[in-house]
Design an enzyme around this catalytic site. Structure first.
Site, short mmCIF file in Angstrom:
data_model
loop_
_atom_site.label_atom_id
_atom_site.label_comp_id
_atom_site.label_asym_id
_atom_site.label_seq_id
_atom_site.Cartn_x
_atom_site.Cartn_y
_atom_site.Cartn_z
N CYS A 76 0.85 -1.19 0.00
CA CYS A 76 0.00 0.00 0.00
C CYS A 76 0.89 1.24 0.00
CB CYS A 76 -0.93 0.07 1.19
SG CYS A 76 -1.89 -1.41 1.48
N ARG B 193 3.29 -0.25 -5.36
CA ARG B 193 3.19 -0.95 -4.08
C ARG B 193 1.84 -1.63 -3.88
NH1 ARG B 193 6.82 0.56 -0.03
NH2 ARG B 193 5.24 -0.02 1.48
N TRP C 260 -3.33 -2.44 -1.41
CA TRP C 260 -3.15 -3.84 -1.79
C TRP C 260 -3.82 -4.63 -0.67
CZ3 TRP C 260 -0.68 -8.27 0.15
CH2 TRP C 260 -0.46 -9.29 -0.77
N ASN D 236 -0.91 1.72 6.40
CA ASN D 236 -0.16 0.61 5.78
C ASN D 236 0.17 -0.37 6.90
OD1 ASN D 236 -0.12 1.93 3.39
ND2 ASN D 236 2.09 2.33 3.37
N GLY D 237 0.13 -1.67 6.61
CA GLY D 237 0.49 -2.66 7.62
C GLY D 237 -0.71 -3.47 8.05
N GLU E 200 14.78 -18.02 -11.43
CA GLU E 200 14.43 -16.61 -11.57
C GLU E 200 13.74 -16.37 -12.91
OE1 GLU E 200 14.06 -14.18 -9.74
OE2 GLU E 200 14.14 -12.45 -11.05
N LYS F 281 9.97 -14.89 -13.30
CA LYS F 281 9.65 -13.71 -14.12
C LYS F 281 8.49 -14.03 -15.05
CE LYS F 281 11.11 -11.05 -12.50
NZ LYS F 281 11.91 -11.19 -11.35
N GLU G 210 5.18 -14.41 -13.16
CA GLU G 210 4.73 -13.14 -12.56
C GLU G 210 4.04 -12.24 -13.57
OE1 GLU G 210 7.61 -11.46 -9.03
OE2 GLU G 210 8.52 -11.63 -10.99
N HIS H 229 13.72 -37.44 -13.38
CA HIS H 229 13.09 -37.94 -12.15
C HIS H 229 11.66 -37.42 -11.99
CE1 HIS H 229 16.77 -39.82 -10.98
NE2 HIS H 229 17.43 -38.67 -11.10
N LYS I 57 4.98 -4.65 -5.05
CA LYS I 57 6.43 -4.48 -5.14
C LYS I 57 7.11 -4.79 -3.82
CE LYS I 57 10.20 -3.26 -7.11
NZ LYS I 57 10.72 -4.31 -7.99
C1 G6P Z 1 7.78 -9.09 -3.72
C2 G6P Z 1 8.18 -8.57 -5.09
C3 G6P Z 1 9.36 -9.38 -5.61
C4 G6P Z 1 10.51 -9.34 -4.60
C5 G6P Z 1 10.06 -9.82 -3.21
C6 G6P Z 1 11.13 -9.56 -2.16
O1 G6P Z 1 7.24 -10.36 -3.83
O2 G6P Z 1 7.10 -8.66 -6.00
O3 G6P Z 1 9.80 -8.84 -6.84
O4 G6P Z 1 11.55 -10.15 -5.06
O5 G6P Z 1 8.90 -9.10 -2.81
O6 G6P Z 1 11.31 -8.17 -2.03
P1 G6P Z 1 12.61 -7.48 -1.46
O7 G6P Z 1 12.30 -6.01 -1.50
O8 G6P Z 1 12.81 -7.99 -0.07
O9 G6P Z 1 13.73 -7.86 -2.34
#
Ligand code: G6P
Length: 611
Positions: A2, A27, A75, A100-101, A484, A488, A491, A507, A606
């Site tokens: 948020c 966010r 969010w 927020n929180g 990774e 990506k 996501e 396996h 984010k």
């Molecule tokens: C969220 C984001 C990811 C990120 C993860 C960890 O899930 O969407 O892109 O890798 O948080 O975030 P940080 O800020 O701790 O790297």
């Protein structure tokens, strides 16, 4: 997650709030709202489900000017994304709060407040805050004093902004577990959960610390620390990166950030390399002494940052001879951990505010680790402040929700850590260190060469247009790179993607392979290449379509069902950084093809500042 923005000024600040929300939209973006005190002294509110642009449209058809206001982009955690759950929340018609929180004792407080006659109009935990504050105001009419009382009853995490029609001279803020920053103007002041939101109006910031409460007026700011005593928080002038909130000529922030990688990798290396060695003091004045004692490393992180940690494990064991464990923070924080003597605790985070990573660090500090080191992209984050040592990745603000430049700069920082530990402990051959330092200097150029393949990868992305599943394979340190790559793709394109160490293929996952399942592989020219080639044969034999990013010297050729993209040759140790680039581009172009919201994929945020 948020985002919060607030302002108190002599001019109308509606546009400032909306622009601030747009900058924070990365966010959280399932609903947005604003509360403003209008010229008649009436508190007015607009809220809309969806992105900030929906709110902006509502405000242009029904303008809402005001000189005191708070705004929020959400969010959802408690309560579905809906207008009634969107912030700001009101108690009566005079008091508004954004939050927020997560308030952990919200159910208990809700029952108590209902007993006092309060009627709830949302399913959020936030609404208890505003009613609790209203209740406190009955015995303590000063808004600041009442807020100090109210927060004592809140358990959990919060960053709060509060305004009242009855005390229109001030905007209040409270921070516990969720960051807040005050933006200092001339005759006007601002508040936000991230300074990025306020760079349009000021470059002077005051960061609140844990437990702080702030009273922000047009011409003054007063802060009280957690112990209730007045404090003066340092004012920081911000110079750089103001362009970051702008996409420039790029269609998406993600593409811009992918293309920024040579520059930000260069910046992350600057001042940290000597002629033939890494400058260990880059980790701080205590680092050399501490690193000499390190016998083990424990890495903790989430999401993409966790994948960076997994690559580092290969490096630390192979190059520096140091045993290393890597774990996702949400597991680590709740597990009974056996701590080996002289273990360095390393947390990795782009934001430095991820709730699970922060909690893991706090737990770690109780468990008797030798010291804590944060690899982080935000210098003023909680993670950095609470760690003994830090090495900043200098990626600049990352706006696209899918992390790209933060990941590659984390890898660079972790390579610097590996070389530093090896150097100080005498476990790394000096000639190898010199060779890798040389290679690191060349890395930005190599990354530029990989980015030049942009259009080739764009073409390859068409193979995914009709696909629903895919497999990513790698061996050794390329296995986390494959993870990774798969992350990506899922996501941002919503295609199901799984990563496997190539040797595990037979396996289980081989059972899934057919012509509808593209298999993406990263194949640097190392001692595992021949084994990898056999794994790829196993895929081809089942009719699987292969996309192989291979070293130009690896001798891999295009063939039926096999699409080979040649990569510039690079030292094997740095290959994970280089091979990340085509996988980022692949997911980006597949997402563009699918027409998804690349920078703000559904259901994600984010910076995950809640558990
Ligand atoms: C969220 C984001 C990811 C990120 C993860 C960890 O899930 O969407 O892109 O890798 O948080 O975030 P940080 O800020 O701790 O790297």
């Amino acid at each position: 997650m948020c985002g919060i923005v607030g302002a108190v000024a002599e001019r109308s600040i509606t546009a400032v709030l909306v622009e601030g929300l747009k900058r924070l939209e990365y966010r959280g973006y399932d609903s947005a709202g604003v509360a403003l005190l209008d010229d008649q002294g009436v508190l007015q509110r607009r809220r809309r489900v969806g992105k900030v642009s929906e709110l902006e449209t509502a405000l242009s058809s029904e303008p809402l000017p005001g000189r005191l206001g708070i705004a929020h982009t959400r969010w959802a955690t408690h309560g579905a994304p809906s207008e009634r759950n969107a912030h700001p929340h009101f108690s009566g018609s005079d008091l508004a709060v954004v939050h927020n929180g997560i308030i952990e004792n919200h159910e208990q407080l809700r029952e108590q407040l209902k007993g006092l006659g309060y009627v709830f109009s949302s399913d959020t935990d936030t609404e208890v805050i505003v009613h609790l504050l209203d209740h406190k105001l009955k015995s303590q009419p000063d808004l600041t004093a009442a807020l100090k009382e109210a927060v004592k009853e809140l358990h959990g995490a919060y960053g709060l902004a509060v305004i009242s029609a009855k005390q229109p001279d001030r905007l209040l803020a409270a921070r516990s577990g969720s960051p807040l920053v005050i933006g200092l103007g001339l005759g006007e002041n601002f508040l936000a959960s991230d300074q990025l939101a306020l760079r349009q109006v000021t470059d002077r910031f005051m960061y609140l610390e844990e437990g702080d409460i702030a009273e922000i007026r047009r011409d003054s700011v007063q802060v009280w620390a957690a112990d209730g005593q007045p404090v003066v928080r340092e004012t920081v002038q911000y110079h750089e990166g103001a362009e970051a909130a702008d996409k420039g000529a790029y269609r998406h922030f993600m593409l811009k950030e992918i293309h920024e990688q040579p520059k930000v990798v260069q910046r992350t290396l600057e001042g940290r390399l000597g002629s033939d060695h890494v400058l260990v003091q880059a980790f701080g004045p205590l680092a050399a002494e501490l690193f000499a004692k390190v016998r083990n490393v424990q890495i903790v992180a989430c999401g993409t940052s966790y994948h960076a940690g997994m690559v580092a494990r290969y490096w630390l064991e192979e190059l520096a001879g140091i045993p290393c464990q890597v774990e996702v923070a949400s597991e680590f924080r709740y597990r009974k951990v056996v701590v080996q003597p002289d273990t360095l605790f390393v947390s990795i985070s782009q934001s430095g505010e991820t709730a699970d990573t922060l909690a893991a660090l706090r737990n770690g500090k109780e468990l008797g680790y030798l010291a804590s080191l944060a690899i982080c992209n935000v210098g003023i984050s909680s993670l950095v402040r609470e760690s003994d040592l830090c090495l900043l990745t200098l990626a600049g603000p990352e706006i696209g929700v899918a992390s790209t430049k933060a990941f590659t700069t984390q890898l660079v920082a972790l390579m610097l850590l590996t070389l530093s530990l090896g150097q100080v402990r005498g476990t790394l051959d000096k000639a190898l260190e010199a060779e890798l330092v040389d290679e690191l200097r060349r890395l930005p150029t190599r990354l530029g060469e990989a980015l030049a393949m942009d259009s080739v990868v764009d073409k390859i992305s068409e193979l995914f247009a009709e696909k629903h599943h895919s497999l990513f394979l790698g061996r050794g340190a390329q296995y986390p790179v494959a993870m990774e790559g798969a992350l990506k793709l899922k996501e941002i394109s919503y295609i199901h993607a799984e990563a496997y160490p190539a040797g595990e293929l037979k396996h289980g996952p081989l059972a899934l392979v057919d012509s509808d399942m593209p298999v993406v592989t990263v194949a640097p020219n190392n001692e595992l290449l021949e084994k990898l080639k056999s794994n790829l044969q196993e895929v081809r034999a089942r009719g699987g379509e292969l996309i192989v990013f291979a070293d130009e010297q690896a001798g891999m050729r295009n063939g039926e069902g096999t699409h080979v993209v040649n990569m510039p040759h690079i030292h094997d140790a740095l290959a994970p950084i280089l091979y990340t680039i085509p996988l980022q581009l692949l997911s980006y172009y597949v997402a563009v093809l699918k027409g998804t919201d690349v920078d703000q994929p559904r259901n994600l945020a984010k910076s995950v500042t809640v558990e």
